[in-house]
Design a protein around this motif. Structure first.
Motif, PDB file in Angstrom:
ATOM      1  N   PHE A  73       0.795  -1.275  -0.021  1.00 53.65           N
ATOM      2  CA  PHE A  73       0.045   0.080  -0.015  1.00 53.65           C
ATOM      3  C   PHE A  73       0.889   1.270   0.163  1.00 53.65           C
ATOM      4  N   LEU A  74       0.602   2.340  -0.751  1.00 48.20           N
ATOM      5  CA  LEU A  74       1.402   3.534  -1.002  1.00 48.20           C
ATOM      6  C   LEU A  74       0.623   4.628  -0.752  1.00 48.20           C
ATOM      7  N   CYS A  75       1.138   5.425   0.216  1.00 44.22           N
ATOM      8  CA  CYS A  75       0.717   6.630   0.409  1.00 44.22           C
ATOM      9  C   CYS A  75       0.974   7.495  -0.598  1.00 44.22           C
ATOM     10  N   LEU A  76      -0.376   8.176  -1.249  1.00 41.66           N
ATOM     11  CA  LEU A  76      -0.067   9.188  -2.284  1.00 41.66           C
ATOM     12  C   LEU A  76       0.366  10.581  -1.858  1.00 41.66           C
ATOM     13  N   LEU A  77       0.364  10.614  -0.876  1.00 40.54           N
ATOM     14  CA  LEU A  77       0.880  12.237  -0.124  1.00 40.54           C
ATOM     15  C   LEU A  77       2.274  12.309   0.085  1.00 40.54           C
ATOM     16  N   CYS A  78       2.979  11.106   0.465  1.00 42.85           N
ATOM     17  CA  CYS A  78       4.165  11.227   0.888  1.00 42.85           C
ATOM     18  C   CYS A  78       5.312   9.884   0.382  1.00 42.85           C
ATOM     19  N   GLY A  79       4.539   8.930  -0.230  1.00 41.33           N
ATOM     20  CA  GLY A  79       5.243   8.011  -0.856  1.00 41.33           C
ATOM     21  C   GLY A  79       5.505   6.756   0.088  1.00 41.33           C
ATOM     22  N   HIS A  80       4.997   6.798   1.431  1.00 39.12           N
ATOM     23  CA  HIS A  80       5.402   5.931   2.473  1.00 39.12           C
ATOM     24  C   HIS A  80       4.677   4.516   1.964  1.00 39.12           C
ATOM     25  N   LYS A  94      -4.124  -2.364   4.917  1.00 42.82           N
ATOM     26  CA  LYS A  94      -5.169  -1.340   4.468  1.00 42.82           C
ATOM     27  C   LYS A  94      -5.418  -0.446   5.640  1.00 42.82           C
ATOM     28  N   LYS A  95      -5.860  -1.075   6.782  1.00 43.94           N
ATOM     29  CA  LYS A  95      -6.381  -0.090   7.877  1.00 43.94           C
ATOM     30  C   LYS A  95      -5.534   0.598   8.564  1.00 43.94           C
ATOM     31  N   HIS A 114      -2.074   5.787   9.114  1.00 44.45           N
ATOM     32  CA  HIS A 114      -0.709   6.759   8.714  1.00 44.45           C
ATOM     33  C   HIS A 114      -1.223   7.877   8.192  1.00 44.45           C
ATOM     34  N   ILE A 115      -2.303   7.883   7.320  1.00 44.76           N
ATOM     35  CA  ILE A 115      -2.676   8.903   6.580  1.00 44.76           C
ATOM     36  C   ILE A 115      -3.262  10.021   7.848  1.00 44.76           C
ATOM     37  N   SER A 157      -0.353  11.452   9.915  1.00 43.26           N
ATOM     38  CA  SER A 157       0.798  12.147   9.172  1.00 43.26           C
ATOM     39  C   SER A 157       0.404  13.225   8.464  1.00 43.26           C
ATOM     40  N   HIS A 158      -0.932  13.208   7.962  1.00 40.70           N
ATOM     41  CA  HIS A 158      -1.291  14.033   6.847  1.00 40.70           C
ATOM     42  C   HIS A 158      -2.850  14.827   7.469  1.00 40.70           C
ATOM     43  N   GLY A 159      -3.164  14.230   8.668  1.00 44.97           N
ATOM     44  CA  GLY A 159      -4.639  14.935   8.932  1.00 44.97           C
ATOM     45  C   GLY A 159      -5.699  14.285   8.233  1.00 44.97           C
TER      46      GLY A 159
END
Length: 254
Positions: free
Chosen positions: A29-36, A54-55, A60-61, A64-66
């Protein structure tokens, strides 16, 4: 927000809204906001709780990103086309404030003024939806001239826009056929050079010197991509398949 991952621009609307996507190539699973990235199929601990991947990415989202909403809203103006005033309005609307509360918070005139702003933003949403449809139709439009990708160099014209090296071809197929080169196709690229590589690969599903009915062509293409009619059209337009004038017979061109 720092540089966005390349996958951000390939993500679907649903993936942008949740802030992450599943990368089948690496099964992460890739965070689209930071690449994690986090591996799928692994159980992760957060505090006293255990979570599936997935959860855990959703956590993380949030931490890390609100939220995807606020993260997207903070992107540069040239990316989202919103003024600072419009961003402030949207933040307050997202928080559930009434028009009168928003007017008071921003000291932006009367309640009717805020109501007009809501209307303008909805109109912008409608325009964006139509524009996206227009651009997708544009991307799907086949070229007026045939591709020369399969011709030997000595027979190719000076314009080699569609020439693809083996390395480029392998990279394109790995990106768009994430379950393997035999399909299915994850999504259809907008860049023409990539489309040619995809269509050439799809042509391998048809045996040389064999004739197919339109139904048989459709049955071969349906498992590969939901818009099988688009694929069939491109196979013809790019010169990988040919057909009779009445469309009763199709065959792979050598």
């Amino acid at each position: 927000m720092g540089n966005l991952p390349e996958q951000f621009w390939q993500a679907s609307l649903a993936e942008l809204k949740q802030g992450f996507c599943h990368d089948r190539t690496s099964d992460t699973f890739l965070c689209l906001l930071c690449g994690h990235r986090i591996a799928d199929g692994v159980i992760y601990r957060h505090g006293d709780q255990l979570y599936e991947a997935k959860k855990y990415m959703a956590i993380h989202i949030a931490e890390s990103h609100g939220s995807p909403f606020h993260s997207l809203l903070q992107l540069d103006k040239k990316l989202i086309g919103l003024t600072e005033h419009q961003k402030s309005l949207l933040e307050l609307f997202y928080a559930g404030h009434s028009d009168s509360d928003v007017a008071q918070a921003l000291q932006a005139g009367s309640t009717s003024t805020i109501r007009n702003h809501r209307f303008s933003l909805r109109e912008k949403q409608k325009q964006a939806k139509i524009f996206l449809a227009i651009m997708e139709l544009l991307a799907e439009q086949p070229p007026k001239k045939p591709s020369f990708i399969d011709l030997p160099p000595s027979h190719q014209p000076p314009d080699r826009r569609f020439a693809i090296t083996e390395q480029e071809n392998a990279k394109i197929l790995a990106t768009y056929f994430q379950a393997g080169a035999d399909g299915p196709l994850d999504h259809f690229p907008q860049k023409e050079k990539k489309r040619v590589a995809i269509i050439r690969q799809l042509a391998t599903h048809f045996a040389p010197q064999q004739t197919y009915t339109e139904k048989e062509v459709n049955d071969i293409l349906k498992p590969l991509y939901h818009d099988y009619v688009l694929l069939r059209r491109y196979l013809i337009e790019y010169g990988f398949l040919d057909r009779t004038a009445d469309g009763s017979a199709y065959w792979r061109k050598s």
